[in-house]
Design a protein around this motif. Structure first.
Motif, short mmCIF file in Angstrom:
data_model
loop_
_atom_site.label_atom_id
_atom_site.label_comp_id
_atom_site.label_asym_id
_atom_site.label_seq_id
_atom_site.Cartn_x
_atom_site.Cartn_y
_atom_site.Cartn_z
N GLY B 273 28.60 -17.92 32.99
CA GLY B 273 29.47 -17.62 33.91
C GLY B 273 29.23 -18.37 35.09
N MET B 274 27.59 -18.48 35.19
CA MET B 274 27.13 -19.57 36.28
C MET B 274 27.32 -20.94 35.73
SD MET B 274 23.67 -17.35 36.86
CE MET B 274 23.27 -16.16 38.07
N HIS B 400 29.85 -3.59 37.89
CA HIS B 400 30.82 -4.39 37.82
C HIS B 400 30.88 -5.62 38.89
CE1 HIS B 400 32.11 -0.64 35.73
NE2 HIS B 400 32.92 -1.14 35.27
N ALA B 401 30.34 -5.36 39.82
CA ALA B 401 30.15 -6.78 40.86
C ALA B 401 29.74 -8.03 39.97
CB ALA B 401 29.46 -6.58 41.92
N VAL B 402 28.67 -7.68 39.12
CA VAL B 402 28.25 -8.98 38.20
C VAL B 402 28.81 -9.22 36.99
CG1 VAL B 402 25.92 -9.55 37.29
CG2 VAL B 402 25.84 -8.05 39.24
N MET B 403 29.40 -8.04 36.30
CA MET B 403 29.93 -8.26 35.06
C MET B 403 31.43 -8.73 34.98
SD MET B 403 27.69 -7.36 32.84
CE MET B 403 27.01 -8.96 33.85
N MET B 404 32.13 -7.74 36.01
CA MET B 404 33.69 -7.82 36.15
C MET B 404 34.06 -8.80 37.21
SD MET B 404 36.45 -6.59 37.99
CE MET B 404 37.44 -7.89 37.79
N GLY B 405 33.27 -8.44 38.44
CA GLY B 405 33.72 -9.62 39.54
C GLY B 405 33.01 -10.91 39.35
N SER B 406 32.14 -11.04 38.72
CA SER B 406 31.24 -12.36 38.58
C SER B 406 31.69 -13.03 37.03
CB SER B 406 29.80 -12.22 38.89
OG SER B 406 29.62 -11.71 39.97
N THR B 407 31.30 -12.49 36.12
CA THR B 407 31.27 -12.88 34.57
C THR B 407 32.78 -13.14 34.31
OG1 THR B 407 29.47 -11.93 34.03
CG2 THR B 407 30.52 -12.74 32.24
#
Lengths: 121, 545, 315, 231
Positions: B273-274, B400-407
């Motif tokens: 994602g990054m 979720h911020a990292v997985m859903m909201g970011s990835t």
């Protein structure tokens, strides 16, 4: 392969006789094999003597020597590309991390407070 | 390999020498047996999106269930609720997030970005896809027949006592694991052996670096998940005792094994994602990435450190103080390369020529949410704070911020970025911008209340809860519905664009990486002529005023 | 140490000696986070407004692609912050690891899906916990079946309960009031029902052993035990209660049916008594043998009779 | 972008030429890609067995007495015999690979035959070992040894003795599965090798399956002392 013609589907046939890998000698393999056999005898002999806590260490040490002989010569890693070496040695490094941290937890449990995580049985 | 038809039979499309990969062969069989990385990528794209929709439906159902604190007046029984959150987690983690970016975006774009005609092992690539499919079918089978209520983490001994379909779901995870290993392996070989002439390691686009780092994790960590799930299955059938305290086992060992994979796994998810964000930010700001080398090394640093931090999932489990200390120290270290990435992206945008296109809006949503996800991660790395926050909604909101909201948002940024390249068509940009804003809003409404609840001590995985949290839960449920609407809108206009979208320009965004130098859509073997890599991110002509 | 204020007002009351320390770090991080978030959001907004592309061929305004000084700075500042956070967090957790010798010894045994809570010196379990204010308390944690966790948000303490192992947790309550004990590790069907009230009381109340006090009437006591022992996880009390695991108690007294060996049973006092003490002995046809046994340390003879008395009222 | 590279061996007859896969530029690139990929696959094998070894050491620490008792019931002579079988087969495999590199078709096939035969010997010993255990009531994962008799005496009073045997069966079982897969793969090599498929120009399959076989040996090198000798 720099084919700039419009008819780019023409198959350029290139015949290639190149050798890719390192070819070892029969003598090296034989010597490694004999060493492995000797080390097997050594590890069995060592197991008949009780070294106390060092038993496991000695067995793993001899096994590691045998393993590195197999990897270095039978598996040609000595003559292989740097990246294949890095890949294999890297896996050992990360495996040792799994061992190190998991066992570190087990070995140091209850150091501050012996009642913490003490098995019931 | 597929063989070409002789040149004279090829139908020519205006301005191209060869037919594009979508039209080169026709029919259902030509797709399901394809060895073309782009077609496999599209099949993944279709598949993971379906998995995302299934997981998303589970999410909305469980949020709807939590509208009332219960136990009276709720939609489902606690048992059903437990199954919902488990299936939501299992589908989202194993069937969607882990394969999403590597399987679809990287499969499509990585060979283009390094100027290769295909991945190094096309057959293995197709096999990976079918392994993923088989695993996902097994997961779905478990969901339909007996459900699954162990949580996606399968913690023993509950997973041994649970009457649900632990075995088939475990097998599904095992199979998907191998799909993931082979994908990672394939990309590593591709990047090592297939780079275009002139492309040294530091001329590789940053997306490739990110995929490289996450592939290393896939290859090294996933086998441990495989053996863990296999042991869990033996334990389940035969009670071998490795994880069952009743037979002499230690459940904490299961946690060590599980997180040895599953912590690196969250970086398997976020690193690609990054990478996407790096490409999108650069292209749509017309700026080379700021601090390229530091960014590349930070990907590798994250990958390496991420192997040494799994114990931070277990601060309260009773592991030794020494282990906690080591894990906590290593965990906070991950924040450093992560912060480097964040600043580099901001600095790339700074002074750019910023087009607020749909991919860029998704990327900005990523930057905003990832900041939240990253900062709250530091809370959880700190030992004293994590003791309080562990297993509360704070953790739920953080990941979720990292997985859903970011990835997931990075994934969609990538989909929007390469969509014209994939299909040669454009979506409705206005609708796409609206969807991006709706999704960002929905995310905030859903998860900011969860941070609050978690700090107050609301435990996660609770089917019923105390009255004091009704307001937060309802806000969160409303947010989830907004998110659902946003994603529905996205799927709608994307599908619409396939039929009625305008024809995309050959280089829709003015990108300068190699993927924009092949025809749109690409040929079967991607490039008309063998590409030669020049200076990376060279927006040169536009730089000179 | 600088006193950081709570910017969002989100933490529970500080009811133990650990709370203040925990909260200080929490607020520090919250301020750092708000600062960094505002900075990043500000930079992004500024860039997007200032350098928004107005013409299709507009070039980038800057061609700087790296700046070593800047990169070192933005590596070092987060590095310093996170190392401070690590040290601070580690310092905070150390006192939680070792209980003082004079701590009162409590015991909590978790099972699916309830708690047996023993006060110091008590041989019989209680439904709720009472602690004396400003006196350290140590709770020994064991589990009968699966993972659970002992979590009291107001005390900022949490500890997993691992079956097969003995764990412990300690704290010193500082604020009189009623708080909640949660199970924080997912443990199956009725995980969310494993919460109990925790009372922090003054010395005068504590010496009266309030945990020994029970409701007045046998029926009320029976219902109290029903709630405390986790029966409600599997058994309903209404005619239409769903019963995926165990039967509803509505009209259970005097009910007739068949056992797994096809013999008949009547749910009389002796049968119900046996079903509580040794539930695996007789299994009703079609049911799984999953009910845990309740021995005399959990429910005394009178307690069982109270439950039966209460069951008789359910019709 | 389309071409075909055909690789033929050095003049010797009877070999089949190899066509380099379409997406590779040269035979060298194909060789290096396949080899690197296979090393990465071996990395996953190492990690997979590594998890089992970690579990072994973990519980060895927990229950040293149980492991000692359980280990004393395994016959180290059979273990040593099997070690010799696998070491020797590793050596014959290495020679097989060498002959394929030198385009010595017949010699290669003979060496590969030896490898399969030795692997078969390993499996036969394994069969006797397992059935000996079954005879005493030690079945994979479900153990019902008689409380009297030698096994009962040795295992009486030690904590969770089954755990050792379960780990033993899991580790040797998964390893045995790898031996079986290896035997099938080498069988395929013999068949294709006999047809002249492998030669100095193209011997990737022989090389890779050889690597696989050495890793199977490698794992046994560690299994033998840990299971049979150390406890």
């Amino acid at each position: 392969m720099a084919n700039t013609s419009h008819d780019s589907h023409h198959h350029d046939v290139v015949v290639d006789h190149s050798h890719h890998g390192h070819v070892s000698t029969f003598q090296i393999f034989l010597r490694v094999y004999v060493t492995l056999c000797v080390l097997t005898i050594v590890t069995v002999a060592a197991s008949q003597v009780d070294f106390g806590g060092a038993n496991m260490l000695i067995a793993v040490l001899i096994a590691s020597i045998k393993a590195s002989l197999v990897v270095t010569f039978f598996m040609h890693l000595k003559w292989d590309t740097a990246m294949n070496n890095i890949a294999f040695l890297g896996s050992l490094l990360f495996l040792s991390l799994l061992f190190l941290f998991t066992l570190a937890d087990f070995a140091t449990r209850g150091m501050a407070d012996p009642t913490q995580m003490s098995p019931i049985r | 390999m597929t063989t070409h038809a002789p040149a004279h039979e090829i139908p020519t499309v205006e301005g191209r020498r060869e037919p594009d990969y979508l039209r080169v062969t026709k029919g259902f069989m030509s797709w399901v047996t394809t060895l073309d990385h782009k077609r496999i990528g599209l099949m993944y794209l279709f598949g993971v999106t379906l998995a995302f929709i299934v997981g998303g439906i589970f999410a909305m159902l469980l949020r709807a269930h939590l509208w009332n604190p219960g136990p009276d007046g709720q939609m489902f029984s606690p048992q059903d609720y437990n199954q919902l959150f488990t299936l939501h987690g299992a589908f989202m983690v194993f069937a969607f997030i882990i394969p999403a970016i590597p399987g679809s975006i990287a499969n499509f774009a990585l060979p283009l970005l390094i100027g290769a005609p295909d991945v190094a092992l096309p057959k293995l690539n197709l096999a990976s896809f079918y392994l993923w499919l088989f695993g996902t079918v097994l997961l779905s089978y478990s969901a339909i027949t007996n459900g699954l209520d162990t949580g996606w983490t399968f913690y023993t001994p509950w997973s041994l006592k649970s009457q649900t379909a632990v075995l088939s779901a475990g097998l599904g995870v095992f199979v998907i694991g191998f799909s993931s290993i082979f994908t990672g392996l394939n990309f590593l070989v591709t990047m090592h052996k297939m780079r275009a002439r002139g492309m040294g390691w530091f001329q590789m686009p940053l997306f490739c670096w990110a995929i490289y780092a996450s592939s290393v994790l896939q290859v090294l960590a996933t086998p441990v998940l495989g053996i863990t799930v296999a042991l869990l299955a033996f334990e389940h059938i035969y009670h071998i005792g490795v994880f069952d305290p009743a037979e002499g086992g230690d459940p904490v060992l299961f946690q060590h094994f599980f997180w040895f994979y599953s912590h690196p796994a969250v970086y398997i998810m976020i690193l690609p994602g990054m990478g996407i964000i790096s490409e999108v930010v650069s292209t749509h700001s017309r700026r080379p990435l700021f601090g390229y080398k530091l960014l590349a090394f930070s990907s590798i640093a994250i990958a390496v450190i991420s192997f040494l931090v799994w114990g931070h999932h277990m601060y309260t489990s009773g592991q030794s103080e020494f282990a906690m200390q080591a894990f906590s120290f290593l965990t906070v270290l991950v924040a450093i390369p992560t912060a480097i990435k964040m600043w580099s992206w901001v600095a790339t945008i700074w002074g750019g020529s910023i087009a607020l296109t749909a991919p860029m809006l998704y990327a900005i949503a990523f930057l905003v949410i990832f900041t939240i996800g990253g900062l709250t991660g530091v809370y959880l790395a700190a030992l004293a704070i994590d003791i309080h926050l562990h297993d509360t909604y704070f953790v739920v909101a953080h990941f979720h911020a990292v997985m859903m909201g970011s990835t997931a948002i990075a994934f969609f940024a990538g989909v929007h970025h390469w969509w014209p390249k994939m299909f040669g068509r454009m979506y409705n940009e206005k609708l796409a911008s609206i969807a991006a804003i709706v999704i960002l809003t929905g995310f905030m409404v859903t998860f900011l209340p969860q941070f609050e609840m978690g700090s107050q001590g609301m435990p996660r995985r609770y089917a019923t809860y105390s009255e004091q949290w009704v307001g937060y839960h309802r806000a969160s449920t409303v947010g989830a519905m907004i998110l659902g609407a946003g994603f529905a809108l996205m799927v709608g206009y994307l599908l619409h664009s396939l039929i009625a979208g305008r024809k995309a320009k050959p280089n829709e965004w003015g990108g300068v990486t190699l993927d924009w130098k092949c025809p749109t859509p690409p040929n079967l073997y991607n490039f008309d002529d063998e590409p030669i890599a020049g200076k990376l991110y060279d927006y040169g002509p536009t730089l000179k005023r | 140490m600088i006193a950081f204020q709570d910017p969002l007002g989100q933490l529970p009351p500080q009811a133990s000696t650990f709370a203040a320390d925990h909260d200080a770090l929490f607020y520090f991080l919250t301020w750092v986070s708000i600062g960094s978030f505002a900075l990043i959001l500000g930079l992004l907004t500024y860039s997007c407004v200032r350098w928004r592309r107005k013409t299709p061929d507009q070039p980038a305004a800057s061609d700087v692609t790296h700046n070593t000084k800047l990169e070192v700075v933005w590596t070092l500042i987060p590095a310093i912050i996170v190392i401070v956070v690590f040290a601070w967090g580690f310092k905070g957790i150390l006192p939680q690891q070792i209980a003082p010798a004079d701590a009162r010894k409590y015991r909590a045994e978790a099972y699916t899906w309830a708690w047996e809570l023993y006060h110091p010196g008590a041989t019989k379990s209680a439904g709720e916990l009472w602690f004396e204010v400003d006196k350290p308390a140590r709770v020994e944690l064991t589990s009968r079946d699966v993972l659970h966790a002992f979590f009291i948000p107001a005390f900022r303490v949490k500890r997993d309960i691992v079956p097969g192992f003995r764990n412990q947790i300690w704290f010193q309550p500082t604020l009189i009031g009623d708080y909640t004990l949660f199970c924080a590790e997912y443990c199956g069907d009725q995980h969310s029902m494993m919460h109990r009230v925790v009372h922090v009381v003054d010395a005068a109340t504590y010496v009266k052993e309030p945990w020994a006090a029970l409701p007045e009437t046998p029926e009320a006591r029976g219902e109290y035990f029903f709630n405390m022992k986790g029966c409600l996880a599997c058994h309903g009390t209404k005619a239409d209660s769903p019963d995926p695991i165990g039967p509803t108690f509505f009209g259970i007294y005097g009910r007739k049916g068949r056992l797994s060996d096809d013999s008949e049973y009547t749910a009389d006092e002796a049968y119900i008594h046996e079903s509580i003490r040794e539930p695996q002995k007789k299994i009703v046809k079609g049911r799984a043998p999953v009910m845990p046994p309740f021995d005399a340390t959990s429910l005394s003879e009178e307690d069982v009779n109270d439950i039966i008395a209460w069951m008789k009222t359910l019709k | 972008m389309s071409h075909a590279t055909i690789v033929t061996p050095t003049p010797e007859g009877g070999f089949q030429p190899h066509t380099v896969a379409h997406h590779f530029k040269t035979a060298e690139q194909e060789f290096q890609a396949a080899k690197f990929a296979f090393w990465l696959f071996l990395v996953t094998e190492v990690m997979l067995f590594g998890g089992l070894f970690a579990a072994y050491i973990y519980y060895h620490g927990f229950y040293p007495k149980s492991f000692q008792a359980g280990g004393s019931l395994l016959d180290w002579r059979l273990g040593a015999l099997n070690t010799m079988f696998l070491l020797t087969s590793s050596w014959t495999m290495a020679n097989g690979v060498r002959c394929s590199q030198l385009s010595r078709r017949k010699e290669m096939v003979v060496w590969l035959w030896w490898t399969v035969v030795l692997a078969g010997g390993f499996m036969v010993v394994k069969y006797f070992e397992y059935s000996g255990k079954f005879h005493h009531g030690i079945f994979p994962f479900t153990q019902v040894w008689h409380p009297e008799g030698h096994y009962g005496e040795v295992l009486a009073g030690v904590a969770f003795p089954k755990l050792f045997f379960n780990i033993y069966f899991t580790m040797t079982g998964i390893h045995g599965l790898h031996v079986l897969v290896g035997m099938i793969a080498i069988g395929w090599l013999i068949w294709r090798g006999g047809q002249g498929r492998f030669h100095s120009g193209w011997y990737i399959p022989v090389d890779l399956i050889g690597l696989y076989w050495h890793v199977v040996d490698l794992i046994w090198i560690f299994l033998f002392p840990l299971l049979y000798l150390v406890p």
